[in-house]
Design an enzyme around this catalytic site. Structure first.
Site, PDB file in Angstrom:
ATOM      1  N   GLU A  26      25.767 -15.580   9.651  1.00 58.62           N
ATOM      2  CA  GLU A  26      26.106 -14.183   9.387  1.00 58.62           C
ATOM      3  C   GLU A  26      26.150 -13.378  10.680  1.00 58.62           C
ATOM      4  OE1 GLU A  26      23.165 -12.137   7.066  1.00 58.62           O
ATOM      5  OE2 GLU A  26      24.625 -10.635   6.412  1.00 58.62           O
ATOM      6  N   GLU A  58      21.396 -12.203  -2.775  1.00 58.37           N
ATOM      7  CA  GLU A  58      22.675 -11.512  -2.888  1.00 58.37           C
ATOM      8  C   GLU A  58      23.649 -12.428  -3.622  1.00 58.37           C
ATOM      9  OE1 GLU A  58      24.165  -8.787  -0.094  1.00 58.37           O
ATOM     10  OE2 GLU A  58      22.465  -9.009   1.270  1.00 58.37           O
TER      11      GLU A  58
HETATM   12  C1  BGC Z   1      26.366  -8.964   2.866  1.00 57.19           C
HETATM   13  C2  BGC Z   1      27.630  -8.919   3.656  1.00 57.19           C
HETATM   14  C3  BGC Z   1      28.331  -7.657   3.261  1.00 57.19           C
HETATM   15  C4  BGC Z   1      27.478  -6.546   3.795  1.00 57.19           C
HETATM   16  C5  BGC Z   1      28.043  -5.171   3.683  1.00 57.19           C
HETATM   17  C6  BGC Z   1      25.536  -7.834   3.338  1.00 57.19           C
HETATM   18  O1  BGC Z   1      24.301  -7.774   2.779  1.00 57.19           O
HETATM   19  O2  BGC Z   1      25.726 -10.183   2.932  1.00 57.19           O
HETATM   20  O3  BGC Z   1      28.278 -10.023   3.904  1.00 57.19           O
HETATM   21  O4  BGC Z   1      29.663  -7.577   3.524  1.00 57.19           O
HETATM   22  O5  BGC Z   1      26.184  -6.607   3.236  1.00 57.19           O
HETATM   23  O6  BGC Z   1      27.113  -4.214   3.779  1.00 57.19           O
END
Ligand code: BGC
Length: 886
Positions: free
Chosen positions: A752, A478
């Site tokens: 996270e 990402e």
């Molecule tokens: C990201 C997040 C993001 C979220 C929203 C994730 O894959 O890493 O931090 O805000 O998706 O769907």
């Protein structure tokens, strides 16, 4: 009687332009940059003289009243493209002793301010992207002869390279690197704007012949980016460089060095390069001396020439610092493990790469594997998804070789070296910490080591995720500019680092992408890699909240002016989506993303009603916009958005608040949002809900029950509900889920998920399991603002509010912040029943100081002040549950 003006004893501490404190002023994009400075003391400074020395020696001088040392409009004739000037200051006072000296000043140089000044084309070693495979890097070189351009030794006043790339690039001149910048030109919405770098190469060019070389690879422009397999070639098929080299002679004439016919290229020893995948480098393929004069480039090819006019993107100088190596770490442990591997533990989760020193036979391939955590005795690579994060180095042989990959980045604490020849020592391998080279501006400390480590983890996660733009994570496939993450984190980001320039640049992309998509996409720059492209509360709201928080932090309305159209477009869009009712009750939402009660595979399934969150955010951003319009003097807009906000507030109350104050979605996040966003109709409702919030938090045994939306505000909500003690309970909780649980598990960054690592050491089975996301670290702002008590009473920190709220059994806490006016700090400690507070107020500022447990408010001016009172905190009450004392 005439007044004799004497010079002041105050000296200039720092002097900077716009928001580039501590940064470079080379190649700036403003013709009239605003000027700021701080003084060692401002008492008796009646005025400040500003002196500008132009290249021809002409001096312009201007006097400004003392005390107006922030964002002073450029009082001189505007800068021309390429112009170099020196700016100096001298404070003067109405009383005082000896004449003050001019300060040493800063050198300022404008970049190329008009597109017509770009006179060279892109040169492209590759115009067709190979499909189905990772692409190599390229070497591009050219030579020129100063003598044949009529440039004699001693003629050169300055030499500059203005450069950028479709891809990522690094420059060399006469065999040496031109700068320490990495991954230039960074990632922007390339179809709209492409940043260029300005390099001073005056010292590097020689009389006679010179050679320039460029390393270039796919990067974000053409490489794979995004999840679900990602996308290739998002911005174009070419990898190309734009290099304009100019020599200015003492006579004043500017010679644009004609390199066009000289450019040649070859495939680099970088046989494969991917931001996610890693880099493969075959040292045997390095053409020795390739960026030096006299290199034989027979066999190298002529690049394609791509007319600049074919690429309409604006060429802009960066508004923030470059990405660089900011620190190097040695391994804490080196361990030989099975499979011909050596495991390294750097003790810190970082964004970066390894640098190795190795000797071995030619052709031997050493692989470097990276991971954030260990699982089942091996590197935990599943959370990386398709970002395999393996670099490979093929030795040239014949001695000690040193290497670090150029065009990739990894998120890791652990690394494994596979197939390493011979023995290894800690000096043979180091981890380079790589991120945007921001100035540190905020510090926190307390008597609680766990809390301090939590804060340190927030600092690291910010560092690791500000890699040119504010990203979600540095490790998996990402590393995108997720809007919701930075929306909740901006206040903390601005406390910790001077991030205005970086965020200001990113907001320009928000506006561009918003115009393209018709709404603020969920990450910026936006790419279509499968994520729902729908307006989403708390994420799209970044378009309003990020500029607003920037304004609140530094008091500069420029960001509001610049972003106004974007801010308004977002609120208008949501107003339309609610059919002007104010109630946002349909469509895609992420809600209280990553609520700990949501199943691992379904992180959006929060307990809190998504539309409650959406409507609450609509109120919040409409209110902010109304206030912004007022600040910018747009009274009709202000009235309009007040009405929009009012409508949304009433809709929220009608839909989500029972008359007795009970919030319909009976969750911690729902009540926290309603309290902190001020959504109740009456103080009685608010008080009732506050009580309910305290009940819920206590019933949850002071464990976290909030996701991305609730977490950043829960402590403030508890304080607002009169539950400071509960806020401390929550903050200092160590059991899962809590902020300190990861600390007890040895975390060195913010995770996270609350349980990215489960108590048994296994990695959470969810697909979304990063160990380095800053969003849940937004609580650091509370630690500075409430625990240590250092806050701004109005936008810009000119007037401070210092009101520490001791609790949690802490015996001391302190925060310092390098405000736009200078260093401010609040430092308290408790000794038995004695509470002492030391505050530092920057020159030119005032503060109101509110001591805990008493009503008296002290007003103080610049300087150091100390206070002491008798004080007992709630936790001192033996009937209350005890906090663990560290
Ligand atoms: C990201 C997040 C993001 C979220 C929203 C994730 O894959 O890493 O931090 O805000 O998706 O769907």
């Amino acid at each position: 009687m005439s007044t004799i003006t004497h010079t002041s004893t105050a000296v200039v501490d720092s002097l900077w332009l716009e928001n580039r404190r501590g940064g470079s002023n080379l190649g700036i994009g403003e013709r009239r940059p605003r000027i700021s400075w701080t003084l060692s003391a401002d008492d008796h400074v009646e005025s400040v003289e500003l002196q500008l020395t132009r290249e021809d020696g002409c001096i312009e001088q201007h006097t400004t009243p003392g005390g107006s040392n922030r964002l002073v409009p450029w009082p001189f004739a505007p800068l021309a493209s390429r112009e170099t000037v020196i700016l100096r200051l001298r404070p003067t006072a109405s009383s005082g002793a000896a004449d003050a000296e001019w300060n040493s000043g800063i050198e300022i140089e404008a970049g190329l301010l008009d597109r017509s000044e770009w006179t060279v084309p892109f040169v492209a070693p590759s115009v067709t992207a190979p499909q189905g495979e990772l692409r190599p890097g390229y070497l591009v070189r050219a030579e020129w002869d100063n003598s044949s351009l009529g440039i004699a030794p001693g003629d050169v006043a300055k030499a500059r390279i203005y450069s950028t790339a479709h891809g990522v690039y690094e420059l060399e001149l006469n065999g040496a690197p031109v700068s320490e910048d990495l991954l230039s030109p960074g990632w922007t919405s390339y179809s709209h704007r492409l940043r260029y770098q300005t390099y001073d190469v005056t010292e590097a060019i020689r009389s006679g012949r010179n050679a320039i070389g460029v390393w270039v690879a796919d990067g974000w422009y053409r490489g794979r980016i995004g999840f679900e397999g990602g996308l290739w070639d998002v911005y174009g098929d070419d990898v190309s460089v734009l290099v304009q080299l100019e020599v200015t002679l003492h006579s004043g004439s500017v010679i644009s060095v004609p390199l066009a016919d000289s450019w040649r290229w070859v495939t680099a020893p970088i046989t494969e390069a991917g931001l996610y995948e890693g880099e493969n480098y075959d040292a045997r393929l390095l053409p020795t001396g390739w960026s030096e004069v006299g290199f034989d480039d027979a066999g190298w090819e002529s690049p394609q020439v791509l007319d600049l006019a074919a690429f309409p993107a604006e060429l802009e100088p960066p508004t923030g610092p470059a990405v660089r190596v900011t620190e190097t770490l040695r391994p804490l442990s080196i361990e030989a493990i099975d499979g011909n591997r050596i495991r390294l533990d750097f003790g810190q989760n970082i964004a970066g790469k390894l640098r190795i020193r190795v000797a071995g036979p030619a052709g031997q391939v050493v692989s470097l594997h990276h991971a954030e955590v260990l699982e089942d005795g091996a590197l935990g690579v599943r959370p990386l998804r398709s970002a395999v994060s393996i670099d490979r180095y093929t030795l040239a042989g014949g001695g000690l070789e040193q290497w670090t990959p150029r065009f990739t980045l990894h998120g890791f604490r652990y690394a494994e070296l596979e197939n390493w020849p011979g023995g290894i020592d800690t000096v043979d391998v180091e981890a380079l910490v790589v991120h945007t080279d921001l100035e540190r501006t905020g510090w926190f400390d307390s008597s609680h080591p766990g809390l301090n480590r939590l804060h340190e983890n927030v600092v690291w996660s910010m560092r690791d995720n500000f890699v040119d733009l504010p990203t979600d994570c540095p490790q998996r496939d990402e590393r995108l500019g997720w809007t919701g993450d930075i929306q909740v984190f901006t206040p903390t980001a601005l406390r910790l680092f001077g991030a205005h320039g970086t965020l200001g640049g990113w907001l320009r992309d928000v506006a561009y992408e918003q115009a393209d998509q018709g709404h603020v996409p969920n990450f910026v720059p936006w790419i279509e890699c499968g994520f729902p492209n729908h307006p989403t509360a708390a994420w799209g709201d970044a378009a309003v909240i990020v500029p607003w928080e920037m304004y609140r932090h530094d008091g500069d309305t420029r960001v509001l002016t610049d972003q106004y159209v974007s801010m308004r477009a977002w609120v208008d869009l949501v107003d339309d989506l609610t059919r002007h009712t104010g109630l946002w009750d349909e469509g895609f939402q992420l809600g209280d993303w990553l609520d700990p009660a949501a199943p691992p595979e379904s992180p959006g399934d929060s307990q809190t009603d998504k539309y409650l969150v959406a409507t609450a955010y609509h109120v919040r951003t409409a209110r902010i916009l109304a206030e912004t319009a007022t600040i910018l003097g747009k009274s009709a807009d202000a009235a309009h958005y007040r009405a929009v906000a009012e409508r949304a507030t009433r809709a929220f109350q009608a839909e989500f608040i029972a008359p007795n104050g009970r919030v319909v979605s009976d969750t911690v996040t729902a009540i926290a949002v309603a309290l902190v966003f001020d959504l109740f109709a009456t103080p009685e409702q608010s008080a009732r809900s506050g009580d309910r919030l305290l009940q819920l938090v206590a019933a949850g045994d002071f464990h976290i029950s909030t996701g991305f939306v609730g977490t950043p505000i829960i402590c403030d909500a508890l304080v607002k509900a009169g539950g400071l003690d509960a806020a401390y309970h929550l903050l200092l909780q160590e059991e899962l889920p809590s902020w300190l649980y990861p600390v007890t598990m040895g975390a060195t960054t913010i995770w996270e998920r609350w349980d990215s690592m489960l108590p048994d050491g296994s990695v959470n089975p969810g697909d979304m399991t990063s160990f380095n996301h800053y969003a849940l670290g937004a609580v650091a702002d509370f630690m500075h603002r409430v625990v240590a008590g250092l806050d701004s009473a109005e936008p810009g920190f000119r007037s401070l509010r210092i009101a520490p709220r001791p609790g949690g059994g802490l015996t001391r806490a302190s925060a310092s912040h390098l405000t736009p006016w200078g260093m401010a700090s609040s430092r308290w400690h408790r000794d038995g029943a004695r509470f002492s507070l030391d505050v530092q107020v920057p020159a030119g500022c005032t503060a109101t100081v509110v001591l805990p447990g008493v009503d008296t408010v002290h007003s103080v001016g610049a300087g150091a002040h100390s206070f002491a009172i008798d004080f007992r905190e709630a936790a001192d009450d033996p009937k209350k549950p005890a906090f663990r004392r560290w």
